[in-house]
Structures are given as C-alpha cells and as structure tokens.
Design a protein around this motif. Sequence first.
Motif, PDB file in Angstrom:
ATOM      1  N   ASP A   1       0.800  -1.254  -0.055  1.00  0.00           N
ATOM      2  CA  ASP A   1      -0.035   0.007   0.004  1.00  0.00           C
ATOM      3  C   ASP A   1       0.776   1.371   0.045  1.00  0.00           C
ATOM      4  O   ASP A   1       0.308   2.130   0.260  1.00  0.00           O
ATOM      5  CB  ASP A   1      -0.905   0.043   1.312  1.00  0.00           C
ATOM      6  CG  ASP A   1      -0.327  -0.108   2.503  1.00  0.00           C
ATOM      7  OD1 ASP A   1      -1.102  -0.019   3.590  1.00  0.00           O
ATOM      8  OD2 ASP A   1       1.030  -0.101   2.664  1.00  0.00           O
ATOM      9  N   ALA A   2       2.215   1.098  -0.076  1.00  0.00           N
ATOM     10  CA  ALA A   2       3.187   2.214  -0.106  1.00  0.00           C
ATOM     11  C   ALA A   2       3.110   2.617  -1.631  1.00  0.00           C
ATOM     12  O   ALA A   2       4.045   2.142  -2.315  1.00  0.00           O
ATOM     13  CB  ALA A   2       4.409   2.184   0.427  1.00  0.00           C
ATOM     14  N   LEU A   3       2.326   3.712  -1.977  1.00  0.00           N
ATOM     15  CA  LEU A   3       2.560   4.118  -3.526  1.00  0.00           C
ATOM     16  C   LEU A   3       3.079   5.152  -3.578  1.00  0.00           C
ATOM     17  O   LEU A   3       2.950   6.096  -3.976  1.00  0.00           O
ATOM     18  CB  LEU A   3       0.811   4.444  -3.825  1.00  0.00           C
ATOM     19  CG  LEU A   3       0.053   3.392  -4.064  1.00  0.00           C
ATOM     20  CD1 LEU A   3      -1.282   3.611  -4.360  1.00  0.00           C
ATOM     21  CD2 LEU A   3       0.531   2.293  -5.172  1.00  0.00           C
ATOM     22  N   ARG A   4       4.459   5.032  -3.018  1.00  0.00           N
ATOM     23  CA  ARG A   4       5.582   6.251  -3.195  1.00  0.00           C
ATOM     24  C   ARG A   4       6.326   5.573  -4.004  1.00  0.00           C
ATOM     25  O   ARG A   4       7.024   4.547  -4.064  1.00  0.00           O
ATOM     26  CB  ARG A   4       6.308   6.484  -1.927  1.00  0.00           C
ATOM     27  CG  ARG A   4       5.484   7.113  -1.074  1.00  0.00           C
ATOM     28  CD  ARG A   4       6.053   7.191   0.424  1.00  0.00           C
ATOM     29  NE  ARG A   4       6.845   5.599   1.140  1.00  0.00           N
ATOM     30  CZ  ARG A   4       5.784   5.494   1.988  1.00  0.00           C
ATOM     31  NH1 ARG A   4       4.373   6.106   2.226  1.00  0.00           N
ATOM     32  NH2 ARG A   4       5.950   4.375   2.634  1.00  0.00           N
ATOM     33  N   PRO A   5       6.598   6.310  -5.496  1.00  0.00           N
ATOM     34  CA  PRO A   5       7.321   5.886  -6.620  1.00  0.00           C
ATOM     35  C   PRO A   5       8.770   5.472  -6.485  1.00  0.00           C
ATOM     36  O   PRO A   5       9.456   4.374  -6.823  1.00  0.00           O
ATOM     37  CB  PRO A   5       7.290   6.883  -7.672  1.00  0.00           C
ATOM     38  CG  PRO A   5       6.055   7.864  -7.341  1.00  0.00           C
ATOM     39  CD  PRO A   5       6.110   7.747  -5.629  1.00  0.00           C
ATOM     40  N   ALA A   6       9.606   5.949  -5.348  1.00  0.00           N
ATOM     41  CA  ALA A   6      10.903   5.541  -5.181  1.00  0.00           C
ATOM     42  C   ALA A   6      10.990   4.576  -4.488  1.00  0.00           C
ATOM     43  O   ALA A   6      12.191   3.790  -4.663  1.00  0.00           O
ATOM     44  CB  ALA A   6      11.433   6.617  -4.279  1.00  0.00           C
ATOM     45  N   GLU A   7       9.894   3.602  -3.919  1.00  0.00           N
ATOM     46  CA  GLU A   7       9.782   2.378  -3.481  1.00  0.00           C
ATOM     47  C   GLU A   7       9.725   1.398  -4.383  1.00  0.00           C
ATOM     48  O   GLU A   7       9.682   0.168  -3.925  1.00  0.00           O
ATOM     49  CB  GLU A   7       9.136   2.230  -2.214  1.00  0.00           C
ATOM     50  CG  GLU A   7       9.495   3.428  -0.930  1.00  0.00           C
ATOM     51  CD  GLU A   7       8.472   3.381   0.070  1.00  0.00           C
ATOM     52  OE1 GLU A   7       7.963   2.099   0.370  1.00  0.00           O
ATOM     53  OE2 GLU A   7       8.428   4.308   0.867  1.00  0.00           O
ATOM     54  N   TRP A   8       9.338   1.662  -5.821  1.00  0.00           N
ATOM     55  CA  TRP A   8       9.133   0.603  -6.492  1.00  0.00           C
ATOM     56  C   TRP A   8      10.264   0.716  -7.618  1.00  0.00           C
ATOM     57  O   TRP A   8      10.832   1.170  -7.983  1.00  0.00           O
ATOM     58  CB  TRP A   8       7.948   0.961  -7.322  1.00  0.00           C
ATOM     59  CG  TRP A   8       6.489   0.721  -6.381  1.00  0.00           C
ATOM     60  CD1 TRP A   8       6.422   1.693  -5.532  1.00  0.00           C
ATOM     61  CD2 TRP A   8       5.822  -0.171  -6.364  1.00  0.00           C
ATOM     62  NE1 TRP A   8       5.225   1.460  -4.751  1.00  0.00           N
ATOM     63  CE2 TRP A   8       4.907  -0.047  -5.160  1.00  0.00           C
ATOM     64  CE3 TRP A   8       5.681  -1.440  -6.971  1.00  0.00           C
ATOM     65  CZ2 TRP A   8       3.824  -0.700  -4.929  1.00  0.00           C
ATOM     66  CZ3 TRP A   8       4.591  -2.207  -6.875  1.00  0.00           C
ATOM     67  CH2 TRP A   8       3.421  -1.935  -5.676  1.00  0.00           C
ATOM     68  N   SER A   9      10.589  -0.692  -7.516  1.00  0.00           N
ATOM     69  CA  SER A   9      12.034  -0.794  -8.707  1.00  0.00           C
ATOM     70  C   SER A   9      11.725  -1.310  -9.920  1.00  0.00           C
ATOM     71  O   SER A   9      12.867  -1.077 -10.783  1.00  0.00           O
ATOM     72  CB  SER A   9      12.865  -2.086  -7.833  1.00  0.00           C
ATOM     73  OG  SER A   9      12.858  -1.722  -6.474  1.00  0.00           O
TER      74      SER A   9
END
Length: 126
Positions: free
Chosen positions: A106-114
């Motif tokens: 549920d963390a929709l922060r772009p920096a956390e997606w690889s």
Amino acid sequence: QVELVEESEGGSVQAGGSLRLTCGFAGVTNTLACMAWFRQVAGSEREGVASIEHRGEVTTYGDSVKGRFTISQDNAKNDLYLQMNSLKPEDTGTYYCAARYTGPCDALRPAEWSYWGQGTQVTVSS
C-alpha cells in the motif's frame, strides 16, 4: 528480476468513457510481492494510482480514483490490469505499471518501486 511490458496502447477517450490497460510481466515472478499502476503528467511528480498484492487480493487506491478504477491480475497469464471507468480529463497522463519484491504494497511512493513498464499514454477529453 522481473520485466514489465505494457501491452495495451492506452488511448484517447471522452470524459465518462472507459479504458482497460494491460501490463505483462515475465522473469522472476514467483517471489514478487506487489504490483501497481502509477501515472504522470509532464512537469509533475509520478502519482500512485493503485496497487495489489501479487499473491493475494488486497488492493489500495489513490483517493482520486477510488470507486472508478479497478486493479486486478491474472497470475496464470502473468498479466496486470487497470480498468478505468468514468474517466475525467484530469486522468490524462502516462500510465506505468510497476512491481516490487518486498512490501508494504500500500506504499504508493514511486521511489520504493524498483521495476517499471515503459508507459502508455491515456488522454481524456472533455
């Protein structure tokens, strides 16, 4: 690692219309934790639209799309979908699928997606 390919071409639609986006994924998929859709308008930050647990059905939506968009997946086909209904001009942007091997989903922060697809343009006219 996983590879994401956005298979649908997005498109143009009038306000109130619908579109469905499809993203295929390949590679190391059995240990994926989360899949998601983001969107971006030129000059603005990338915005989280929706996410889904890869081995479950728990979903999360951004406030601006709740009740209108639905994220789903078909793990047998390795496909991720975004059904977009009641589209508004402010939904216009480039839509990206994304994946990650760790949560929280549920963390929709772009920096956390690889891992990211190449993006597909959606244009909604008034």
